[in-house]
Scaffold this active site. Structure first.
Site, PDB file in Angstrom:
ATOM      1  CE  LYS A 194      -3.996   0.470   1.721  1.00 24.10           C
ATOM      2  NZ  LYS A 194      -5.109   0.653   0.764  1.00 24.10           N
ATOM      3  CG  ASP A 255      -5.549 -17.900   4.939  1.00 27.49           C
ATOM      4  OD1 ASP A 255      -4.552 -18.588   4.647  1.00 27.49           O
ATOM      5  OD2 ASP A 255      -6.089 -17.914   6.056  1.00 27.49           O
TER       6      ASP A 255
END
Ligand code: NAD
Length: 370
Positions: A194, A255
């Protein structure tokens, strides 16, 4: 006969030894049929090591892991040891291995095998043929950065602090793994952070760009913000080839990506260390699932994640691409033949045990190698 390859096998607890047994049969098959010889040693880890030796992993086992060319790990843990303190738990075995072997790059493929395309919660047309690799930095970032802790402020309220820290060498070494993997696959690397709101993210982006320009100009590099990446993984996951990202974002995104495939019992992983001067790289391969105490001892666990972890080991530690691909093809064939363990059972298919799944796999290997 090719030179012996030194392998340390650590089955662990619960279904670990059950699924590892099927890998051992694949290894025996390779010894017989493919003219490769493995110098194989097996040892105790996790709860099994606690019971036998009073510790989840001994110094001697760690030394064997360091001396091996690769480590194949099963799973550790279970309710039997849940009451032990955090400094004695079975899971410490894997943490000690990661730390001692300097394993900083966690590789999680998300591959949808055709026969299991309906297992995903996403539409088949979105995930069919999916084959992406997520490289997560796994020893740095916010889970380890200082300062950290909880302090009480003068007004009696509390403040919790964790710090995202990355240095250029830490970013470069994991990005290098990503670039090298991309070269062996679709030649595209997407670096995720980010940089819009985090200084460490900006440094990550600049460092990956500089490394790409200097050492991997042939690899197509792109950058993406982590929140957008999460969205894109669900919207159009096939746009990705290799993703490289930080510890925190990798935790979440890997995940998410693995669930695109819909089946925990099918997912392998690898954790790699740096290249040493003699060209060796420490590496550990394991399924992403745990020891599954709820089904342990019943002979119904899916052995394919462990088998596919072994295929990754052949590919990344021993450069045995053909053998890795052969094992992967055999797994797909077994599924295409309608054989399913309970976790991936579908209507009209034959529900089989761990052992029968292993036997069918050997049959397919025989046919493919004929
Ligand atoms: P788990 O992955 O063991 O099981 C989650 C669910 O998936 C269970 O219902 C289980 O039966 C099923 N499942 C998992 N693998 C399967 C397979 N190969 N075939 C068929 N079904 C399968 O996760 P959990 O239940 O959260 O954890 C159980 C234990 O494993 C805990 O002690 C945990 O700490 C440990 N664990 C260890 C590792 C590791 O060794 N690296 C990783 C995760 C969890």
């Amino acid at each position: 006969m090719t030179a012996n390859k030194k392998l340390l096998v650590l089955p662990g607890d619960g279904i670990g030894p059950e699924v590892m047994r099927e890998v051992r049969r694949v290894i025996d098959w390779m010894d017989r049929r493919r003219q490769v010889s493995f110098d194989l040693e097996e040892d105790l880890v996790g709860g099994a090591a606690i019971d036998a030796r009073g510790t989840p992993i001994t110094e001697a086992t760690l030394a064997k892991a360091k001396a091996a060319d690769a480590v194949l790990f099963g799973a550790v843990g279970g309710p039997r040891w849940d009451t032990l303190g955090f400094d004695k738990r079975p899971e410490l075995a894997i943490l000690s291995l990661r730390k001692d072997l300097g394993l900083f790059a966690n590789l999680r493929p998300a591959t949808v095998l055709d026969p299991l395309v309906d297992a995903s919660t996403l539409k088949p047309e979105v995930v069919r043929g999916l084959d992406i690799m997520i490289v997560r930095e796994s020893t740095g970032g916010i889970y380890f950065g200082q300062p950290r802790g909880v302090e009480t402020l003068p007004d009696g309220t509390k403040k919790g602090v964790n710090t995202e820290v990355y240095t250029t060498p830490e970013i470069e070494r994991v990005a290098r793994v990503g670039f090298e993997l991309a070269r062996r696959r679709g030649n595209r690397l997407c670096s995720v952070e980010k940089a819009n709101v985090m200084e460490s993210g900006l440094l990550w982006r600049q460092t990956v760009s500089a490394l790409g320009a200097a050492e991997f100009p042939d690899v197509q590099l792109s950058h993406m913000y982590a929140d957008n990446c999460a969205m894109q993984l669900v919207r159009n996951p096939r746009q990705f080839d290799v993703i490289v990202t930080t510890n925190l974002f990798g935790d979440l995104l890997s995940d998410l990506a693995s669930m695109l495939t819909g089946s925990l019992g099918m997912l392998p992983s690898a954790t790699l260390g740096g290249l040493s001067e003699d060209g060796r790289r420490n590496a550990l391969y394991e399924p992403i699932h745990g020891s599954a105490p709820d089904i342990a001892g019943r002979g119904i666990a899916n052995p394919l994640a462990q088998v596919l972890s072994f295929a990754m080991l052949l590919r990344y530690s021993f450069a045995m691409e053909e053998d890795a691909a052969l094992i992967e093809r055999a797994c797909t064939k077994v599924l295409a033949g309608g054989f399913r363990t309970a976790d991936i059972m579908q209507p009209g298919m034959a529900k089989v045990s761990t052992q029968v799944m292993g036997e069918q796999l050997l049959r397919e290997l025989d046919k493919l190698a004929a």
